[in-house]
Design a protein around this motif. Sequence first.
Motif, PDB file in Angstrom:
ATOM      1  N   GLN A 223     -20.800  18.707   9.903  1.00  0.00           N
ATOM      2  CA  GLN A 223     -20.537  18.791   8.465  1.00  0.00           C
ATOM      3  C   GLN A 223     -21.159  17.650   7.670  1.00  0.00           C
ATOM      4  O   GLN A 223     -21.727  17.872   6.596  1.00  0.00           O
ATOM      5  N   VAL A 224     -21.036  16.409   8.170  1.00  0.00           N
ATOM      6  CA  VAL A 224     -21.577  15.279   7.411  1.00  0.00           C
ATOM      7  C   VAL A 224     -23.103  15.289   7.398  1.00  0.00           C
ATOM      8  O   VAL A 224     -23.720  14.584   6.599  1.00  0.00           O
ATOM      9  N   LEU A 225     -23.711  16.088   8.264  1.00  0.00           N
ATOM     10  CA  LEU A 225     -25.162  16.238   8.260  1.00  0.00           C
ATOM     11  C   LEU A 225     -25.580  17.328   7.285  1.00  0.00           C
ATOM     12  O   LEU A 225     -26.618  17.224   6.612  1.00  0.00           O
ATOM     13  N   ILE A 226     -24.762  18.381   7.182  1.00  0.00           N
ATOM     14  CA  ILE A 226     -25.089  19.527   6.332  1.00  0.00           C
ATOM     15  C   ILE A 226     -24.805  19.254   4.857  1.00  0.00           C
ATOM     16  O   ILE A 226     -25.636  19.533   3.979  1.00  0.00           O
ATOM     17  N   LEU A 227     -23.623  18.711   4.560  1.00  0.00           N
ATOM     18  CA  LEU A 227     -23.185  18.595   3.165  1.00  0.00           C
ATOM     19  C   LEU A 227     -24.138  17.808   2.254  1.00  0.00           C
ATOM     20  O   LEU A 227     -24.361  18.219   1.107  1.00  0.00           O
ATOM     21  N   PRO A 228     -24.715  16.678   2.691  1.00  0.00           N
ATOM     22  CA  PRO A 228     -25.583  15.929   1.774  1.00  0.00           C
ATOM     23  C   PRO A 228     -26.960  16.563   1.559  1.00  0.00           C
ATOM     24  O   PRO A 228     -27.731  16.059   0.739  1.00  0.00           O
TER      25      PRO A 228
ATOM     26  N   THR B 116     -13.785  24.622   0.492  1.00  0.00           N
ATOM     27  CA  THR B 116     -13.036  23.815   1.447  1.00  0.00           C
ATOM     28  C   THR B 116     -11.547  24.113   1.401  1.00  0.00           C
ATOM     29  O   THR B 116     -11.003  24.469   0.347  1.00  0.00           O
ATOM     30  N   HIS B 117     -10.882  23.927   2.551  1.00  0.00           N
ATOM     31  CA  HIS B 117      -9.436  24.076   2.638  1.00  0.00           C
ATOM     32  C   HIS B 117      -8.700  22.866   2.072  1.00  0.00           C
ATOM     33  O   HIS B 117      -7.479  22.839   2.058  1.00  0.00           O
ATOM     34  N   CYS B 118      -9.449  21.880   1.621  1.00  0.00           N
ATOM     35  CA  CYS B 118      -8.879  20.658   1.023  1.00  0.00           C
ATOM     36  C   CYS B 118      -8.186  19.764   2.037  1.00  0.00           C
ATOM     37  O   CYS B 118      -7.290  18.982   1.667  1.00  0.00           O
ATOM     38  N   GLY B 119      -8.541  19.851   3.316  1.00  0.00           N
ATOM     39  CA  GLY B 119      -8.157  18.787   4.224  1.00  0.00           C
ATOM     40  C   GLY B 119      -8.776  17.511   3.692  1.00  0.00           C
ATOM     41  O   GLY B 119      -9.889  17.532   3.154  1.00  0.00           O
ATOM     42  N   TRP B 120      -8.084  16.380   3.814  1.00  0.00           N
ATOM     43  CA  TRP B 120      -8.571  15.183   3.142  1.00  0.00           C
ATOM     44  C   TRP B 120      -9.911  14.700   3.693  1.00  0.00           C
ATOM     45  O   TRP B 120     -10.759  14.210   2.943  1.00  0.00           O
ATOM     46  N   ASN B 121     -10.125  14.823   4.993  1.00  0.00           N
ATOM     47  CA  ASN B 121     -11.419  14.420   5.546  1.00  0.00           C
ATOM     48  C   ASN B 121     -12.556  15.223   4.920  1.00  0.00           C
ATOM     49  O   ASN B 121     -13.563  14.674   4.483  1.00  0.00           O
ATOM     50  N   SER B 122     -12.388  16.540   4.898  1.00  0.00           N
ATOM     51  CA  SER B 122     -13.432  17.397   4.323  1.00  0.00           C
ATOM     52  C   SER B 122     -13.610  17.137   2.828  1.00  0.00           C
ATOM     53  O   SER B 122     -14.733  17.124   2.317  1.00  0.00           O
ATOM     54  N   THR B 123     -12.497  16.942   2.138  1.00  0.00           N
ATOM     55  CA  THR B 123     -12.584  16.669   0.698  1.00  0.00           C
ATOM     56  C   THR B 123     -13.404  15.414   0.444  1.00  0.00           C
ATOM     57  O   THR B 123     -14.304  15.396  -0.413  1.00  0.00           O
ATOM     58  N   LEU B 124     -13.123  14.348   1.198  1.00  0.00           N
ATOM     59  CA  LEU B 124     -13.880  13.104   1.034  1.00  0.00           C
ATOM     60  C   LEU B 124     -15.350  13.283   1.401  1.00  0.00           C
ATOM     61  O   LEU B 124     -16.231  12.719   0.747  1.00  0.00           O
ATOM     62  N   GLU B 125     -15.609  14.052   2.449  1.00  0.00           N
ATOM     63  CA  GLU B 125     -16.997  14.272   2.860  1.00  0.00           C
ATOM     64  C   GLU B 125     -17.764  15.020   1.784  1.00  0.00           C
ATOM     65  O   GLU B 125     -18.949  14.755   1.539  1.00  0.00           O
ATOM     66  N   GLY B 126     -17.089  15.965   1.112  1.00  0.00           N
ATOM     67  CA  GLY B 126     -17.722  16.647  -0.015  1.00  0.00           C
ATOM     68  C   GLY B 126     -17.977  15.703  -1.169  1.00  0.00           C
ATOM     69  O   GLY B 126     -19.035  15.753  -1.812  1.00  0.00           O
ATOM     70  N   ILE B 127     -17.012  14.820  -1.449  1.00  0.00           N
ATOM     71  CA  ILE B 127     -17.179  13.833  -2.516  1.00  0.00           C
ATOM     72  C   ILE B 127     -18.355  12.909  -2.213  1.00  0.00           C
ATOM     73  O   ILE B 127     -19.190  12.630  -3.074  1.00  0.00           O
ATOM     74  N   CYS B 128     -18.424  12.427  -0.966  1.00  0.00           N
ATOM     75  CA  CYS B 128     -19.505  11.508  -0.578  1.00  0.00           C
ATOM     76  C   CYS B 128     -20.872  12.172  -0.638  1.00  0.00           C
ATOM     77  O   CYS B 128     -21.894  11.495  -0.807  1.00  0.00           O
ATOM     78  N   ALA B 129     -20.900  13.484  -0.478  1.00  0.00           N
ATOM     79  CA  ALA B 129     -22.172  14.216  -0.537  1.00  0.00           C
ATOM     80  C   ALA B 129     -22.582  14.544  -1.968  1.00  0.00           C
ATOM     81  O   ALA B 129     -23.706  14.992  -2.204  1.00  0.00           O
TER      82      ALA B 129
ATOM     83  N   ARG C 217     -21.923  13.718  -8.764  1.00  0.00           N
ATOM     84  CA  ARG C 217     -22.846  12.606  -8.503  1.00  0.00           C
ATOM     85  C   ARG C 217     -22.187  11.266  -8.809  1.00  0.00           C
ATOM     86  O   ARG C 217     -22.382  10.282  -8.088  1.00  0.00           O
ATOM     87  N   LYS C 218     -21.377  11.227  -9.859  1.00  0.00           N
ATOM     88  CA  LYS C 218     -20.704   9.975 -10.244  1.00  0.00           C
ATOM     89  C   LYS C 218     -19.753   9.501  -9.141  1.00  0.00           C
ATOM     90  O   LYS C 218     -19.779   8.323  -8.751  1.00  0.00           O
ATOM     91  N   TYR C 219     -18.945  10.410  -8.622  1.00  0.00           N
ATOM     92  CA  TYR C 219     -17.999  10.022  -7.578  1.00  0.00           C
ATOM     93  C   TYR C 219     -18.696   9.720  -6.257  1.00  0.00           C
ATOM     94  O   TYR C 219     -18.235   8.877  -5.484  1.00  0.00           O
ATOM     95  N   ARG C 220     -19.811  10.393  -5.993  1.00  0.00           N
ATOM     96  CA  ARG C 220     -20.598  10.058  -4.797  1.00  0.00           C
ATOM     97  C   ARG C 220     -21.060   8.609  -4.866  1.00  0.00           C
ATOM     98  O   ARG C 220     -20.921   7.853  -3.890  1.00  0.00           O
ATOM     99  N   ASP C 221     -21.581   8.203  -6.010  1.00  0.00           N
ATOM    100  CA  ASP C 221     -22.072   6.832  -6.157  1.00  0.00           C
ATOM    101  C   ASP C 221     -20.926   5.824  -6.033  1.00  0.00           C
ATOM    102  O   ASP C 221     -21.084   4.754  -5.431  1.00  0.00           O
ATOM    103  N   MET C 222     -19.772   6.160  -6.596  1.00  0.00           N
ATOM    104  CA  MET C 222     -18.604   5.283  -6.485  1.00  0.00           C
ATOM    105  C   MET C 222     -18.188   5.103  -5.028  1.00  0.00           C
ATOM    106  O   MET C 222     -17.846   3.998  -4.598  1.00  0.00           O
ATOM    107  N   ALA C 223     -18.206   6.207  -4.290  1.00  0.00           N
ATOM    108  CA  ALA C 223     -17.787   6.164  -2.883  1.00  0.00           C
ATOM    109  C   ALA C 223     -18.689   5.242  -2.076  1.00  0.00           C
ATOM    110  O   ALA C 223     -18.214   4.419  -1.277  1.00  0.00           O
ATOM    111  N   TRP C 224     -19.988   5.364  -2.256  1.00  0.00           N
ATOM    112  CA  TRP C 224     -20.927   4.536  -1.511  1.00  0.00           C
ATOM    113  C   TRP C 224     -20.790   3.060  -1.878  1.00  0.00           C
ATOM    114  O   TRP C 224     -20.848   2.186  -1.011  1.00  0.00           O
ATOM    115  N   LYS C 225     -20.590   2.768  -3.169  1.00  0.00           N
ATOM    116  CA  LYS C 225     -20.421   1.378  -3.594  1.00  0.00           C
ATOM    117  C   LYS C 225     -19.142   0.769  -3.034  1.00  0.00           C
ATOM    118  O   LYS C 225     -19.099  -0.416  -2.709  1.00  0.00           O
TER     119      LYS C 225
END
Length: 528
Positions: A394-399, A408-421, A496-504
């Motif tokens: 998933q972390v390879l596909i999403l970005p 997504t089923h909104c499991g927190w791991n998947s939700t965060l991975e979507g945000i980071c992507a 895109r805004k939340y992705r940048d926040m997550a990485w920072k």
Amino acid sequence: MSPQVNVDSPRSLKLPSQFPFSVVKIHWKQKPTEKLAMDSAPLCPLHFVFIPFMAPGHVIPMVDMAKLFARRKVNVTIVTTPLNSIQFQATIDREIKSGSPIQIQIVEFPFAEAGIPKGCESIDTLPSMSLMSNFNKAVCMMQQPIEELLEKLSPIPCCIIADKHIIYVADIANKFNVPRIIFDGTNCFHLLCNHILRKERVHEDVSHHEEKFVVPGMPGRIELKRSQLPGIFNPGKDMELNVFREQVKESEAKAYGIVVNSFEELEGEYVEEYKRVTGHKVWCVGPVSLSNNDELDKALRIQRDSSHDESKYVKWLDSWPPRSVIYVCLGSLNRAIPKQLIELGLGLEATKRPFIWVLRGGYGREEMEKWLLEDGFEERVKGRGILIKGWAPQVLILPHKAIGAFVTHCGWNSTLEGICAGVPLVTFPLFGEQFYNEKVVVQVMENGVSVGAESVVHLGEEDNSPVQVMKGNVKDAIEKVMGEGEEEEKFRERARKYRDMAWKAIEEGGSSYHNMSQLIEDILHVKG
């Protein structure tokens, strides 16, 4: 039963045929000249032990977190079972080669004593959810072997970070006189909401499960239905499971602190309010999935199915324009009934858009296979639709630039991975705290739309669950984030805004990096 710990030589295991390789006991190694995002500080005189609960959504983030601590030069030991260790052995080997002081230690899983089939060392591998009580029994039987293992570790552990569902770690921490920090696996929105509902019990005042109520004390106006609450507020018929949930709640209150896979820029108001009303120590150190900072890290993150060639999915995505592909995954513990999954599939087909649909084992696998064969779904979507039957990287596909939405089923791991992507989300919560997470996505972040699910699918009660979402709901929700209008572009901008926040947040100088430093300093102070 005692653990077989041998740090001097490799250790082979007799494994089922689907695991045709050996588990090797990992040695302490440090090679300062081979670094992978390593901190430049001198080796920290601390030893943290990580004990994850045996389920993918619990193991994966704890391993990611362990890697981040080891990169900060904290000695780290991950304690797990033989078959679980196989899944992340490769990524830990890579960390060791980079110079991280990290190791895996094995404790046998007492499947026979607990009445569990051999080879079932993770919840998602159980042939039936009716074996959950047996599984919890097996986990509890591991207490003594883990104690014996910790006695032999060097340097001596000075902190235990354990999943909140492994409640006997409280006794182990007391025995060794070290702080116990629990890993909750969700977020502070969820922690605060649960705390308020336990205290105020406003959900008990509504006359019907489908009636909305306001959660008092939450930043912003948060409305929920009783039917959307986790199992602890809607106890089912499994009395052992209900008792276990209460034990988990009591154990949480006695922990030294809580480490959370989230970041303050995402839910800062909820973090501060939860600290204020509970007095608990809380460290937001996520998103920990960003510890996998190159393509090989992402591919090796967890090895659930060696038959898949991850590169073929990337090549297929390369053939599509930017933001054109829908990615769909309802989690490793899929609770959706086959009739509901069929509506989801027909909704994907109706979009006329390319998609990747991950169909994991979960509930009703045989019925879904029969439908796919008899209905001709795969043939009709051939060329524009890929079905992954099993684990997906998933972390390879999403970005990937071709991904335009994540259902997504909104499991927190998947939700965060979507945000980071940086991908807009289409929310389809099923169970647990997932309706809380939908609120975070749709209301707090405004980074997604709901397909319209209204009720939790409780463990063991899947047969009584109705079809909540029709194919038209699925199609309409997807179009709301993938179209070319002004509103759709706003979703993409926020993503895109939340992705940048997550990485920072995770980088040096970021809020999560700082919080991890604070935790390390805190334990150094306790140790001193």
